[in-house]
Design an enzyme around this catalytic site. Sequence first.
Site, PDB file in Angstrom:
ATOM      1  N   THR A  72       2.499 -57.608 -20.052  1.00  0.00           N
ATOM      2  CA  THR A  72       1.994 -58.602 -20.654  1.00  0.00           C
ATOM      3  C   THR A  72       2.310 -58.987 -21.993  1.00  0.00           C
ATOM      4  O   THR A  72       2.834 -60.014 -22.489  1.00  0.00           O
ATOM      5  CB  THR A  72       0.417 -58.880 -20.237  1.00  0.00           C
ATOM      6  OG1 THR A  72       0.103 -58.542 -18.896  1.00  0.00           O
ATOM      7  CG2 THR A  72      -0.279 -59.920 -20.927  1.00  0.00           C
ATOM      8  N   ASN A 151       5.906 -61.056  -7.506  1.00  0.00           N
ATOM      9  CA  ASN A 151       4.818 -60.031  -7.117  1.00  0.00           C
ATOM     10  C   ASN A 151       3.815 -60.597  -5.985  1.00  0.00           C
ATOM     11  O   ASN A 151       3.115 -59.494  -5.595  1.00  0.00           O
ATOM     12  CB  ASN A 151       4.001 -59.742  -8.408  1.00  0.00           C
ATOM     13  CG  ASN A 151       3.320 -61.184  -8.894  1.00  0.00           C
ATOM     14  OD1 ASN A 151       4.069 -61.867  -9.108  1.00  0.00           O
ATOM     15  ND2 ASN A 151       2.087 -61.180  -9.043  1.00  0.00           N
ATOM     16  N   GLN A 179       8.055 -55.706 -10.973  1.00  0.00           N
ATOM     17  CA  GLN A 179       7.951 -55.328  -9.756  1.00  0.00           C
ATOM     18  C   GLN A 179       9.183 -54.429  -9.011  1.00  0.00           C
ATOM     19  O   GLN A 179       9.515 -54.128  -8.059  1.00  0.00           O
ATOM     20  CB  GLN A 179       7.558 -56.272  -8.855  1.00  0.00           C
ATOM     21  CG  GLN A 179       6.079 -57.044  -8.856  1.00  0.00           C
ATOM     22  CD  GLN A 179       4.915 -56.148  -8.497  1.00  0.00           C
ATOM     23  OE1 GLN A 179       5.300 -55.183  -7.617  1.00  0.00           O
ATOM     24  NE2 GLN A 179       3.843 -56.679  -8.864  1.00  0.00           N
ATOM     25  N   SER A 199       6.001 -52.047 -16.688  1.00  0.00           N
ATOM     26  CA  SER A 199       4.684 -51.872 -16.821  1.00  0.00           C
ATOM     27  C   SER A 199       4.621 -50.359 -16.090  1.00  0.00           C
ATOM     28  O   SER A 199       5.007 -50.397 -14.697  1.00  0.00           O
ATOM     29  CB  SER A 199       3.687 -52.582 -16.195  1.00  0.00           C
ATOM     30  OG  SER A 199       3.443 -53.399 -17.190  1.00  0.00           O
ATOM     31  N   ALA A 200       4.460 -49.144 -16.664  1.00  0.00           N
ATOM     32  CA  ALA A 200       4.458 -47.952 -16.068  1.00  0.00           C
ATOM     33  C   ALA A 200       3.527 -47.671 -14.741  1.00  0.00           C
ATOM     34  O   ALA A 200       3.905 -47.046 -13.714  1.00  0.00           O
ATOM     35  CB  ALA A 200       4.252 -46.705 -17.169  1.00  0.00           C
ATOM     36  N   HIS A 201       2.368 -48.591 -14.704  1.00  0.00           N
ATOM     37  CA  HIS A 201       1.425 -48.189 -13.625  1.00  0.00           C
ATOM     38  C   HIS A 201       2.065 -49.054 -12.347  1.00  0.00           C
ATOM     39  O   HIS A 201       1.554 -48.807 -11.363  1.00  0.00           O
ATOM     40  CB  HIS A 201       0.198 -48.699 -13.875  1.00  0.00           C
ATOM     41  CG  HIS A 201      -0.081 -50.267 -14.156  1.00  0.00           C
ATOM     42  ND1 HIS A 201      -0.572 -50.997 -13.188  1.00  0.00           N
ATOM     43  CD2 HIS A 201       0.360 -51.067 -15.128  1.00  0.00           C
ATOM     44  CE1 HIS A 201      -0.320 -52.274 -13.496  1.00  0.00           C
ATOM     45  NE2 HIS A 201       0.002 -52.496 -14.533  1.00  0.00           N
ATOM     46  N   THR A 237       0.243 -46.760 -34.058  1.00  0.00           N
ATOM     47  CA  THR A 237       0.650 -45.188 -33.662  1.00  0.00           C
ATOM     48  C   THR A 237       0.840 -45.112 -32.074  1.00  0.00           C
ATOM     49  O   THR A 237       0.098 -45.709 -31.407  1.00  0.00           O
ATOM     50  CB  THR A 237      -0.464 -44.247 -33.903  1.00  0.00           C
ATOM     51  OG1 THR A 237      -0.894 -44.329 -35.403  1.00  0.00           O
ATOM     52  CG2 THR A 237      -0.203 -42.819 -33.557  1.00  0.00           C
ATOM     53  N   CYS A 327      -5.026 -60.075 -10.823  1.00  0.00           N
ATOM     54  CA  CYS A 327      -5.698 -60.809 -12.043  1.00  0.00           C
ATOM     55  C   CYS A 327      -6.368 -62.052 -11.122  1.00  0.00           C
ATOM     56  O   CYS A 327      -7.181 -62.607 -11.819  1.00  0.00           O
ATOM     57  CB  CYS A 327      -5.016 -60.911 -13.053  1.00  0.00           C
ATOM     58  SG  CYS A 327      -3.242 -61.101 -12.681  1.00  0.00           S
TER      59      CYS A 327
END
Length: 375
Positions: A72, A151, A179, A199-201, A237, A327
Site C-alpha cells: 500500500t 487478487n 500476488q 508485501s512479504a506477508h 529506522t 479489506c
Amino acid sequence: MKHVYLDNASTTSMRPEVIAEWNHNIVRYFGNPSSTHSFGRQAKSALENSRKTIAKLIGASSNEIIFTSGATESIHWILTNSVTNLGVTRIITTKIEHHAVLETIERLTNEQVQVVYLPLDAFGNISLFDLEKILGKSTEKTLVCLMHVNNEIGNYNNLKSIGEICKKNQAYFMSDTVQSIGKFPFNTEEISVDFMVSSAHKFNGPKGVGFLYKRKNNSLQPIYHGGEQEKGLRAGTENTTAILAMTTALEIAHKNQVEENIHIKNLKSYAINELFLYFEGVQINGDSESSSDHILNICLPFDENKSAMIVFLLDMKGIAISRGSACQSGSTKPSHVLAELLSEKDLKKPSIRISFSYQNTFDDIDALIDALKKI
Ligand code: PLP
C-alpha cells in the site's frame, strides 16, 4: 472442529524457517543500522545483504530495491511520485486493480491528470491492442498501471508484452506484483517494468514489510524526511528483523517454487472437479484458462439471501475463505472486480474466493466441499 485456512491471497502464515530466523535475528541484529559502532554495522551489513539477495531473486540490482512497509505504501509512493515528480499527466489502468491503486489514482485525478480505464472482456482480460491504440493516440506523459495477478480472480497480465508496448510508446510501466512475487519466476532484465511492489506477508513472510522495485534512472522523491535511510528516500529506522525474515521467506519461496506450484495447481484442479461434481450450476469467475493457480473465485448456485452471510456460514464450519479482497470482507457491497464481470443476476448470488498455499492439503478441499454441502 477442524480449522481450514483457504484465504492465502489475503495473507499467509510465516514459514517455520522464517519464524526461526526471526527469533534469532531479533536478538542478533538489534543494533540501529545507522549507528557507526559494531552493533549498528552488523545490522547494516545484514540489511544490505538482504537487499542484494532480493535484487538477485528478481534479476535486479541492489540499488533498485527500496524497503517499505508493504504494497500500500509503495503503490501510494510510486503513483504520487509519477505525477508530482515524473510529470505524468495520464494514467492508464483498469477498474479491477486493488483499491490501494484505484483510490490513490482517484485522489490524483484532476484537470491536469486524467485516468483512462482499459475495457475488459467477459473474463476480466485487457486487450494489448487497446493499450497500444490508446498509447499511440497521444504524446502525453503516461504511466501504465496494470497488476500482474488479480487478487480476486487470479487472472494474470502478460508483463513482458505490456512492458514492450510501454517502452515503444515511451510510457512508464508500474505493476502491482503483490500476488505474484514469490510465486512466479521474475527477471526485471527481461521485463520492461519501471516499478513493482511487494508485501512479504503474501509469500509466508512477516506483515508490515515489503519492498518496491524502481528501475535505475527513474527518479523517486523522498516519501519521508529526517533521516538518511534508504538513500535518504525513506527516513526512519529500518525494521531489520522483518526485512531479514522477508528475505528468507522469498528465498525459500523461490527455492521451492516449482514443487509448491505443482502442489497448488493440483489442489486447484481437485477443488474445481469436486465443485462441479457436487454443485450443479457453479461458475468460475474470471479466466479459468489463464489464471494463477493459487486463486479460485466461484459463483455458487445458492440462494441470493446467502450472499451476505456466506463467509460467516463457512467460518462457523471452520473454513476460512473470503468474498474478495480482505479489506473488503466486512463489506456487504459486491466486489468491485466482480461488478465489472458478472451480470446483475450473478452478482447477487454468493461468490467466494478460495486461495491456496503450499500448506493446504486435499483434505482441506474435502472439508470445504462438505461445509458447502451443508449450507
Ligand atoms: N495489491 C494487491 C493485489 C493486494 O492483494 C494487496 C493486499 O491484499 C495489496 C495491494 C495491498 O497490500 P498490503 O495490504 O500488504 O499493503
